[in-house]
Design an enzyme around this catalytic site. Structure first.
Site, PDB file in Angstrom:
ATOM      1  N   ALA A 156       0.746  -1.145  -0.269  1.00 42.11           N
ATOM      2  CA  ALA A 156       0.058  -0.027  -0.009  1.00 42.11           C
ATOM      3  C   ALA A 156       0.796   1.225  -0.119  1.00 42.11           C
ATOM      4  CB  ALA A 156      -1.061  -0.073   0.928  1.00 42.11           C
ATOM      5  N   CYS A 157       2.048   1.199   0.662  1.00 33.02           N
ATOM      6  CA  CYS A 157       2.844   2.429   0.845  1.00 33.02           C
ATOM      7  C   CYS A 157       3.462   2.548  -0.620  1.00 33.02           C
ATOM      8  CB  CYS A 157       3.818   2.410   2.009  1.00 33.02           C
ATOM      9  SG  CYS A 157       4.957   1.223   1.809  1.00 33.02           S
ATOM     10  N   GLY A 158       3.464   1.882  -1.506  1.00 29.13           N
ATOM     11  CA  GLY A 158       3.997   2.148  -2.884  1.00 29.13           C
ATOM     12  C   GLY A 158       5.416   1.366  -3.164  1.00 29.13           C
TER      13      GLY A 158
END
Length: 180
Positions: A156-158
């Protein structure tokens, strides 16, 4: 609707973005088993207890201090549960579990429970590969805790790498094999 197995699964949900996947896991488990959800305070910031209450058809435990019984609920659950699964299992939870820290309802249950345990890690790949986290993982594995993942991929954080929580269906399949 099929009959339930009569087995009780305690589903621990910790505070990571992957907590939304735990709702799907809860739904799958509740079709076959009784499910008692315990959420950390941080988990409640990602998904509400009402979601899990609706899916499990049981009140969700979010605190050690909300009890109407004389006997602490985590002790009673530890005696009743057939399996404990924590999904997502954050680095924070893994550290507390490995070191016996019991400072909330979930970690207190985990410290009390002596049966089959499964954790589904979910965190940034840099957190997962950090030496302290790996030491905690190894400690838990030596104690017989089963690991469902983590998977590699986009988180999710990339970032990309190992740390992504397995899909609910994969965790469900492992739980079913362990319950046989």
């Amino acid at each position: 609707m099929s009959e339930k197995s009569g087995k009780l699964i305690v589903l621990g949900v910790t505070g990571g973005i992957a907590a939304y996947k735990a709702a799907d896991l809860c739904s799958k488990l509740a079709k076959l088993h009784e499910v008692q959800v315990i959420m950390t305070e941080n988990a409640c910031k990602f998904v509400t207890p009402l979601t899990f209450q609706t899916l499990s058809r049981r009140p969700v435990i979010t605190s050690l201090w909300e009890t109407a019984e004389w006997r602490p609920r985590h002790v009673e659950l530890a005696d009743e549960a057939n399996l404990f699964v924590c999904a997502p299992a954050t680095a924070n939870f893994l550290a507390k579990y490995a070191h016996g820290i019991a400072d909330d309802a979930l970690t207190t249950f985990a410290a009390t429970y002596h049966g089959i345990s499964v954790v589904a890690p979910a965190m940034n790949p840099k957190m997962w590969s950090q030496s302290a986290c790996m030491e905690n993982v190894n400690t838990l594995k030596l104690r017989g805790v089963q690991f469902a993942g983590p998977a590699s991929g986009h988180v999710a954080c990339g970032a990309d790498g190992t740390g992504r929580m397995l899909e609910a269906a994969e965790i469900f399949d492992l739980v079913e094999k362990l319950l046989v």
